[in-house]
Design an enzyme around this catalytic site. Sequence first.
Site, short mmCIF file in Angstrom:
data_model
loop_
_atom_site.label_atom_id
_atom_site.label_comp_id
_atom_site.label_asym_id
_atom_site.label_seq_id
_atom_site.Cartn_x
_atom_site.Cartn_y
_atom_site.Cartn_z
N ASP A 137 0.74 -1.16 -0.26
CA ASP A 137 -0.10 0.05 -0.03
C ASP A 137 0.85 1.25 -0.12
OD1 ASP A 137 -2.64 0.83 -0.16
OD2 ASP A 137 -2.73 1.60 1.92
N CYS A 244 -15.47 1.60 2.30
CA CYS A 244 -16.45 1.31 1.43
C CYS A 244 -16.51 -0.28 1.11
CB CYS A 244 -17.16 2.06 0.13
SG CYS A 244 -18.44 1.45 -0.39
N CYS A 251 -20.33 -9.66 -3.53
CA CYS A 251 -19.53 -10.35 -4.52
C CYS A 251 -19.75 -12.10 -4.14
CB CYS A 251 -17.93 -10.16 -4.68
SG CYS A 251 -17.19 -11.22 -5.65
C1 B12 Z 1 -5.44 4.51 -5.04
C2 B12 Z 1 -5.89 3.16 -4.39
C3 B12 Z 1 -7.37 3.33 -4.11
C4 B12 Z 1 -8.28 4.32 -4.55
C5 B12 Z 1 -8.42 4.02 -6.15
C6 B12 Z 1 -8.93 2.39 -6.11
C7 B12 Z 1 -8.79 1.90 -7.42
N1 B12 Z 1 -9.48 0.97 -8.13
O1 B12 Z 1 -7.82 2.34 -8.51
C8 B12 Z 1 -9.62 4.13 -3.77
C9 B12 Z 1 -9.38 5.24 -2.53
C10 B12 Z 1 -10.80 4.59 -4.41
C11 B12 Z 1 -9.32 2.87 -3.22
C12 B12 Z 1 -10.41 2.10 -2.76
C13 B12 Z 1 -10.16 0.72 -2.21
N2 B12 Z 1 -9.23 0.00 -2.03
CO1 B12 Z 1 -7.56 0.95 -2.55
N3 B12 Z 1 -5.68 1.08 -3.41
C14 B12 Z 1 -5.18 2.17 -4.01
C15 B12 Z 1 -3.74 1.97 -4.15
C16 B12 Z 1 -2.80 2.92 -3.14
C17 B12 Z 1 -3.14 2.18 -5.63
C18 B12 Z 1 -4.21 1.30 -6.47
C19 B12 Z 1 -3.92 1.95 -8.05
O2 B12 Z 1 -2.92 1.98 -8.67
N4 B12 Z 1 -5.05 2.15 -8.95
C20 B12 Z 1 -4.80 2.42 -10.30
C21 B12 Z 1 -5.47 1.67 -11.15
C22 B12 Z 1 -4.93 1.47 -12.59
O3 B12 Z 1 -5.54 0.18 -10.79
P1 B12 Z 1 -6.58 -0.52 -10.84
O4 B12 Z 1 -8.08 -0.08 -10.44
O5 B12 Z 1 -6.37 -1.76 -9.69
O6 B12 Z 1 -6.72 -0.90 -12.29
C23 B12 Z 1 -6.47 -2.22 -12.72
C24 B12 Z 1 -7.69 -3.23 -13.31
O7 B12 Z 1 -8.54 -1.99 -14.05
C25 B12 Z 1 -7.08 -3.80 -14.49
N5 B12 Z 1 -7.66 -3.87 -15.83
C26 B12 Z 1 -7.54 -2.89 -16.60
N6 B12 Z 1 -8.27 -3.22 -17.77
C27 B12 Z 1 -9.17 -4.08 -17.34
C28 B12 Z 1 -10.15 -4.53 -18.04
C29 B12 Z 1 -10.97 -5.34 -17.23
C30 B12 Z 1 -12.27 -6.13 -17.88
C31 B12 Z 1 -10.78 -6.00 -15.71
C32 B12 Z 1 -11.71 -6.64 -15.12
C33 B12 Z 1 -9.54 -5.25 -15.27
C34 B12 Z 1 -8.89 -4.32 -15.86
O8 B12 Z 1 -5.64 -3.20 -14.81
C35 B12 Z 1 -5.42 -2.30 -14.01
C36 B12 Z 1 -4.21 -1.96 -13.53
O9 B12 Z 1 -3.58 -2.88 -12.82
C37 B12 Z 1 -3.45 0.37 -3.85
C38 B12 Z 1 -2.01 0.12 -3.03
C39 B12 Z 1 -1.13 0.17 -4.19
N7 B12 Z 1 -0.11 0.69 -3.93
O10 B12 Z 1 -1.33 -0.64 -5.32
C40 B12 Z 1 -4.73 0.32 -2.86
C41 B12 Z 1 -5.36 -1.04 -2.89
C42 B12 Z 1 -5.85 -1.47 -4.31
N8 B12 Z 1 -6.92 -0.91 -2.20
C43 B12 Z 1 -7.13 -2.07 -1.67
C44 B12 Z 1 -8.29 -1.87 -1.00
C45 B12 Z 1 -8.72 -2.93 0.03
C46 B12 Z 1 -9.53 -0.93 -1.17
C47 B12 Z 1 -10.64 -0.96 -0.79
C48 B12 Z 1 -11.33 -2.53 -0.76
C49 B12 Z 1 -10.88 -0.31 0.60
C50 B12 Z 1 -12.46 -0.05 1.02
N9 B12 Z 1 -12.84 -1.14 1.49
O11 B12 Z 1 -12.88 1.05 0.74
C51 B12 Z 1 -11.36 -0.31 -2.06
C52 B12 Z 1 -11.75 -0.71 -3.17
C53 B12 Z 1 -12.23 0.24 -4.22
C54 B12 Z 1 -12.28 -0.53 -5.55
N10 B12 Z 1 -13.45 -1.13 -6.01
O12 B12 Z 1 -11.12 -0.68 -6.08
C55 B12 Z 1 -6.08 -3.22 -1.92
C56 B12 Z 1 -6.79 -4.19 -2.73
C57 B12 Z 1 -6.67 -5.59 -2.42
C58 B12 Z 1 -7.40 -6.54 -3.55
N11 B12 Z 1 -7.44 -7.68 -3.05
O13 B12 Z 1 -7.42 -5.98 -4.60
C59 B12 Z 1 -4.94 -2.54 -2.30
C60 B12 Z 1 -3.78 -3.39 -3.23
C61 B12 Z 1 -3.95 -2.27 -1.27
C62 B12 Z 1 -3.27 -3.37 -0.50
N12 B12 Z 1 -1.86 -3.29 -0.76
O14 B12 Z 1 -3.77 -4.24 -0.20
N13 B12 Z 1 -8.19 2.45 -3.44
S1 SF4 Z 2 -17.77 -12.25 -9.23
FE1 SF4 Z 2 -19.48 -10.70 -9.67
S2 SF4 Z 2 -19.44 -9.48 -7.99
FE2 SF4 Z 2 -17.69 -10.51 -7.92
S3 SF4 Z 2 -16.01 -9.06 -8.78
FE3 SF4 Z 2 -16.75 -10.88 -10.39
S4 SF4 Z 2 -18.46 -9.57 -11.27
FE4 SF4 Z 2 -17.93 -8.32 -9.48
S1 SF4 Z 3 -19.08 -0.19 -3.84
FE1 SF4 Z 3 -16.96 -0.34 -4.54
S2 SF4 Z 3 -16.57 1.13 -6.27
FE2 SF4 Z 3 -18.58 1.54 -5.44
S3 SF4 Z 3 -18.37 3.23 -3.82
FE3 SF4 Z 3 -17.93 1.31 -2.69
S4 SF4 Z 3 -16.05 0.64 -2.84
FE4 SF4 Z 3 -16.17 2.38 -4.61
#
Ligand code: B12
Ligand code: SF4
Ligand code: SF4
Length: 359
Positions: A137, A244, A251
Site C-alpha cells: 500500500d 466502503c 460478490c
Molecule cells: C489508489 C487506491 C485506491 C483508490 C482507487 C482504487 C482503484 N480502483 O484504483 C480508492 C481510494 C478508491 C481505493 C479504494 C479501495 N481500496 Co485501494 N488502493 C489504492 C492503491 C494505493 C493504488 C491502486 C492503483 O494503483 N490504482 C490504479 C488503477 C490503474 O488500478 P486498478 O483500478 O487496480 O486497475 C487495474 C484493473 O482496472 C485492471 N484492468 C485493466 N483493464 C481491465 C479490464 C477488465 C475487464 C478488468 C476486469 C480489469 C482491468 O488493470 C488495472 C491496472 O492493474 C492500492 C495500493 C497500491 N500501492 O497498489 C490500494 C489497493 C488497491 N486498495 C485496496 C483496498 C482493500 C481498497 C478497498 C477495498 C478499501 C475499502 N474497503 O474502501 C477499496 C476498493 C475500491 C475498488 N473497488 O477498487 C487493496 C486491494 C486488495 C485487492 N484484493 O485487490 C490495495 C491493493 C491495497 C493493498 N496493498 O492491499 N483504493
Molecule cells: S464475481 Fe461478480 S461481484 Fe465478484 S467481482 Fe466478479 S463480477 Fe463483481
Molecule cells: S461499492 Fe466499491 S466502487 Fe462502489 S463506492 Fe463502494 S468501494 Fe467504490
Amino acid sequence: MTSPTEAAAFPSLARIEDLVREHGISHVSVASADVLEDTRSVLHRRKELGLHDGMQFTYRNPDRSTDPRRAVPDARSVIVAARPYLTDSEPTRPVTGVHARVGRYAWVDHYEPLRVGLRIAAAEIQAAGYRAAVFADDNSLVDRAIAQRAGLGWFGKNANLLLPGAGSFFTLGSIVTSAPYEPNEAPVSDGCGTCVRCIDGCPTGAIVAPGVIDGARCLSWILQKPGPIPIEFREAVHDRIYGCDDCQDVCPISVRLGPRNTVDLDVDGPAVQAFVDAIELLDSTDETIEARHGRWWIAGREMRWLRRNALVVIGNTADPSDREARAVLDRYRADDDPILVEHAVWAFARLDERATPTS
Ligand code: B12
Ligand code: SF4
Ligand code: SF4
C-alpha cells in the site's frame, strides 16, 4: 552489499512462506521485476480521462510505480504476498447512539502485520547478500498489478484482485529483490463470468466499466479526499465514515469462499474500530481524533474531513427526534469552518426530511 557471485544461497520460497505464515500471510508467489507496461498505460490513460479525480498515490508518478527497478535498481524478482482480513464473525453494532461504520480493511491496521512478516523474510534475503525492499500500500508499486502478474488472482469487475478459492478480502504486499527467484506467472483465468453484481451493487455507480473505477464517484475515495462531499453522493454515504465494502459484500465468490481464509481477530475487542460514535467524534478535539484514527489515510491529515463525514452520517442515520444529534449539528452550524457549517446545515435539513417522510 556483496555481489551476487559472492552471495550465499538465498532462502527458498518455501522458507519465505514458512516465515510469513506466522504473520497471517496465506498466499505467496513470484513475479519478474520487469516494467508493468500495461498498467503504466492504464494509469496514464485514467489520468487523462480524469478518473483518478486528483488522487496521487500510484498516479503521482506512473513510470515509477510500474517499475520495480526504480525501487531496487538491480531487482530480478518480486515476491508477492496476500493476507486475509475477513473475520470469522461480525462485530456487534452498538444499539444506542449514532454509529458510523468503518470498512473491514480498516477495523485494525492490517497492513502492519503484512509488512512485519515481509520485512522478516526480506531480512533473510539481505543476510544472504541480496537487496530486498518491502512495499505494501505504498506509492512505489501497483500492488494488484504485480500480484496479478505473479498469478495470485484475477481482476474482478469491481477492480479488486480475486484469489482463486478465496475471493478479494486480502491486503497485498511484496518484496522487491535482487535475488533471482523463479517467477511463477501462470495467469489465473477470469472467474467473474457473466456476473455483474458489483457493478449493479455499487451505491454510486462508480464502476463505470468492468475493472474501471471512477474515483470521483467511489465512496472510499470521497470519504478520504479533501473538500465538500458532493451533494448527490451524501445520501449514498449513509452510515460510512471510512472505507466502503459494498462491491465486495455483494460478490458471490468473495462471500462464499472468503470464510475459508480469515484473520484471527476478536471483533468485539477494544482494538477493533468497526463502529465510531459520530457524536462523540464531533465533540472531540483534533488531537483525540488523530490519536484514535490517525493511521487512516485522511487528506492532509486534517481531522476536519472525518468531522465532515460524521455530520453526513448523523443526517442520514440519527433518529430525527434525537436531541443530542440535533444539538451537535446546531453547534456545527456555527462553526468557524465553512465546509463543516455547510455539512451541518445539510444534515439538519436531512433529519427534518426524514422526520416527515413523503407518502
Ligand atoms: C489508489 C487506491 C485506491 C483508490 C482507487 C482504487 C482503484 N480502483 O484504483 C480508492 C481510494 C478508491 C481505493 C479504494 C479501495 N481500496 Co485501494 N488502493 C489504492 C492503491 C494505493 C493504488 C491502486 C492503483 O494503483 N490504482 C490504479 C488503477 C490503474 O488500478 P486498478 O483500478 O487496480 O486497475 C487495474 C484493473 O482496472 C485492471 N484492468 C485493466 N483493464 C481491465 C479490464 C477488465 C475487464 C478488468 C476486469 C480489469 C482491468 O488493470 C488495472 C491496472 O492493474 C492500492 C495500493 C497500491 N500501492 O497498489 C490500494 C489497493 C488497491 N486498495 C485496496 C483496498 C482493500 C481498497 C478497498 C477495498 C478499501 C475499502 N474497503 O474502501 C477499496 C476498493 C475500491 C475498488 N473497488 O477498487 C487493496 C486491494 C486488495 C485487492 N484484493 O485487490 C490495495 C491493493 C491495497 C493493498 N496493498 O492491499 N483504493
Ligand atoms: S464475481 Fe461478480 S461481484 Fe465478484 S467481482 Fe466478479 S463480477 Fe463483481
Ligand atoms: S461499492 Fe466499491 S466502487 Fe462502489 S463506492 Fe463502494 S468501494 Fe467504490
